[in-house]
Design an enzyme around this catalytic site. Structure first.
Site: not given
Ligand SMILES: Cc1ncc(COP(=O)(O)O)c(C=O)c1O
Length: 402
Positions: A200
């Site tokens: 990210k």
């Molecule tokens: C659009 C979106 N929302 C939520 C997440 C979840 O993030 P995390 O891996 O920090 O839980 C991701 C992860 O790739 C994502 O692409």
């Protein structure tokens, strides 16, 4: 035209554009990150403590948010907010089908029903008109996704939510640092969830945060995210702490460790430069690809400040002899890594029943059939950008439909 390469694609017997593979993503980690994590390891306090507290403060300052709660992931951030809002069985939550599974899991794990609304083709976020059509008396939350590094049409979505008297939780996993009409994401809706996963914009390897202006909501998210306990371990074991705590509700364990927070802090210290480089890479790709007839390049929506977490091209497949999947194979043969964001939620066997009977998603289907996420990360060099553009262009030229 490919730049400095023969025109025959590697998949058709030519020499690959690159001898060494270019990954889809590589984290921008330098010695300041390594030193900060090593210092935390040596400090003797590894789990949530002074670094996590400092990260919350600095995130709040950067985003201008009143309350910031650091958690173990964006998935947990969203789950906790939905729970803290009291949303559960019988309630409906409207979200986008072009997202990662955990946006929908946050709804399902609370016993609520996800309702999918189609995207619009400019920000790839949920279409406000589709959201309006999906509203029912049972709708208790709108959960839009700020896809790929820029804001979705959040202003229109907020107006719809206000009209319906319901909150908005923004999934800003992709879009740390993005702005809309000059305003940072993080204090627009009822709450915002960020991801600090390795790929990210801002990373702590794994991690996330909730921001909100609502004090009661912040307190409840904090309580739910740490076993429902009145005190976390740092406030019990630090110099000024007391051993006493009370469990007030049945909670979960979603805290961010100091090891992760230490990395988050050093990454946050250079976030403006990291985002600026993403913007330069995106601009370079767009300059090189915008004249390629087979490619639709992504754009910054008016009023948005795009952070380019993803660079998603859409193929004009009607001008090509090959489809999206073959194009990806051909890029792989050129040693260019790619990805697809995302397989629409309703196409996963488990989620398919959540599409309403007779409901169609023409924009999401069209997007999915044609999308390819090209490499974009801060450490990409200008030569890497040229290689990506050269590979896309030579494949497009070779497989042009007559
Ligand atoms: C659009 C979106 N929302 C939520 C997440 C979840 O993030 P995390 O891996 O920090 O839980 C991701 C992860 O790739 C994502 O692409």
């Amino acid at each position: 035209m490919s730049i400095g390469h023969s025109s025959l694609p590697a998949i058709a017997g030519g020499t690959p554009v690159r001898a060494k593979p270019l990954p889809f993503f590589r984290a921008a980690v330098d010695e300041s990150d390594v030193a900060a994590v090593a210092e935390t390891l040596r400090s003797g306090w590894l789990t949530s403590g002074p670094k996590a507290v400092e990260l919350e403060k600095r995130l709040g300052d950067y985003l201008g948010a009143r309350h910031t709660i650091a958690v173990s992931s964006c998935s947990e951030a969203m789950f906790l907010v939905v729970k803290a809002l009291g949303i559960g069985p019988g309630d409906e939550v409207i979200t986008s089908p072009i997202t990662f599974a955990s946006t929908v899991h946050a709804i399902l794990h609370n016993g609520a029903t996800p309702v999918l609304a189609d995207i619009e083709p400019e920000t790839f976020g949920v279409d406000p008109a589709a959201v309006e059509r999906a509203l029912t008396p049972r709708t208790k939350l709108i959960l839009p996704v700020h896809f790929g590094g820029q804001a979705c049409r959040i202003g229109e979505i907020l107006r719809i939510a206000q009209g319906a008297g319901i909150p908005v939780l923004e999934d800003a996993a992709h879009s740390f640092g993005a702005k809309v009409d000059g305003e940072q994401l993080g204090r627009i809706g009822t709450a915002t969830a960020f991801s600090f996963y390795a790929t990210k914009n801002l990373t702590s390897a794994e991690g996330g945060a909730v921001t909100t202006e609502d004090e009661a909501l912040a307190q409840r998210v904090r309580l739910l995210g740490y076993h429902g306990m009145s005190r976390d371990s740092w406030s019990r074991y630090s110099d000024k702490g007391s051993w006493y705590y009370e469990v007030q509700i049945p909670g979960f364990k979603c805290n961010l460790s100091d090891l992760h927070a230490a990395l988050g802090l050093t990454q946050l210290a250079k976030i403006d430069a990291l985002l600026e480089r993403r913007r330069q890479v995106a601009a370079g790709l767009t300059r090189a690809l915008q004249s390629c007839a087979a490619v639709e390049v992504p754009a910054e929506y008016p009023g948005n400040w795009h952070t380019w977490h993803l660079y998603v091209i859409r193929l004009r497949t009607n001008t090509l002899k090959i489809g999206r999947d073959e194009f990806i194979q051909a890029l792989r043969a050129e040693n260019i890594g790619t990805s697809v964001h995302f397989i629409p939620i309703y196409r996963h066997p488990f989620f398919a029943p959540f599409a309403r009977a007779g409901q169609s998603f023409p924009q999401s289907d069209d997007y999915y059939a044609r999308c390819i996420s090209l490499p974009i990360f801060p450490d990409m060099t200008d030569a890497d950008v040229r290689d990506v553009a050269a590979a896309v262009t030579r494949i497009a030229d070779h497989f042009r439909a007559d």
